[in-house]
Design a protein around this motif. Structure first.
Motif, short mmCIF file in Angstrom:
data_model
loop_
_atom_site.label_atom_id
_atom_site.label_comp_id
_atom_site.label_asym_id
_atom_site.label_seq_id
_atom_site.Cartn_x
_atom_site.Cartn_y
_atom_site.Cartn_z
N MET A 1 7.57 16.70 1.21
CA MET A 1 6.66 17.31 1.44
C MET A 1 6.02 17.23 -0.15
O MET A 1 6.82 16.54 -0.62
N LYS A 3 4.27 17.13 -3.76
CA LYS A 3 4.67 17.81 -4.83
C LYS A 3 4.51 19.21 -5.23
O LYS A 3 5.57 19.67 -6.14
N ASN A 5 3.17 21.16 -2.35
CA ASN A 5 3.98 22.54 -2.04
C ASN A 5 5.29 22.75 -2.83
O ASN A 5 5.70 23.93 -2.69
N LYS A 6 6.27 21.82 -3.58
CA LYS A 6 7.49 22.03 -3.83
C LYS A 6 7.33 22.65 -5.08
O LYS A 6 8.10 23.42 -5.30
N LYS A 9 6.74 25.74 -3.39
CA LYS A 9 8.18 27.15 -3.40
C LYS A 9 8.49 27.67 -4.08
O LYS A 9 9.18 28.82 -4.40
N ILE A 10 9.02 26.34 -5.73
CA ILE A 10 10.27 27.10 -6.34
C ILE A 10 9.29 27.98 -7.48
O ILE A 10 10.47 29.15 -7.37
N SER A 58 16.20 24.18 -4.95
CA SER A 58 15.38 23.62 -3.93
C SER A 58 16.21 22.42 -4.15
O SER A 58 16.56 21.26 -2.83
N SER A 62 18.57 20.44 -0.24
CA SER A 62 18.66 19.22 0.39
C SER A 62 19.61 18.21 1.13
O SER A 62 20.91 18.80 0.18
#
Length: 152
Positions: A1, A3, A5-6, A9-10, A58, A62
């Motif tokens: 994924m 950075k 996109n992360k 999402k966060i 997140s 993982s």
């Protein structure tokens, strides 16, 4: 994924957590105690805590570490951010009794919410595993003859 996109999402998960927490605080303030109605400083504290909780989530979900170590780090990080946002900056640090009550309440809420999330995730994972097709792991590939005679 990626950075970005992360990060997206966060931020989006943090905004959802923020909205839920603000609604809960407002409902408690309207129905039980008007001191719970969020002020501007509490709104920013809840926003910072929500974003930190989303970042910790997140990491928690993982699979780079064992579950116990991920859970321990998640608890420590969220408790530290909670303490900074609501106890230290929120003005409760002067009264040790208030600090102990708030930390105890945080422990109980963390355990209840964590248990509910674990239960929901296990139910969803069990349903997902039931839908998967079973594949034999030790399938007999081919017959072969032994050097000493006969088939194995």
């Amino acid at each position: 994924m990626k950075k970005t996109n992360k990060l997206n999402k966060i931020i989006s998960d943090g905004c959802v957590i923020n909205t839920v927490l603000l609604i809960v605080f407002y409902i408690i303030g309207v129905s039980l105690d008007p001191n719970f109605i969020p002020t501007l400083s509490r709104v920013f504290g809840i926003l910072i805590y929500s974003l930190a909780l989303s970042a910790a989530n997140s990491f928690l979900f993982s699979s780079k570490m064992k579950l116990f170590s991920r859970l321990a780090l998640h608890f420590i990080f969220t408790a530290l951010v909670f303490f900074i946002c609501f106890v230290f900056i929120g003005g409760y640090k002067a009264n040790l009794g208030s600090v102990l009550v708030i930390v105890g309440l945080y422990l109980v809420i963390y355990a209840v919410v964590g248990g509910a999330v674990a239960l929901i995730r296990s139910i969803l994972k069990a349903d997902e595993n039931d839908k998967k097709e079973y594949k034999k792991v030790y399938e007999k590939k081919q017959d072969y003859n032994s050097l000493f005679g006969g088939k194995k």
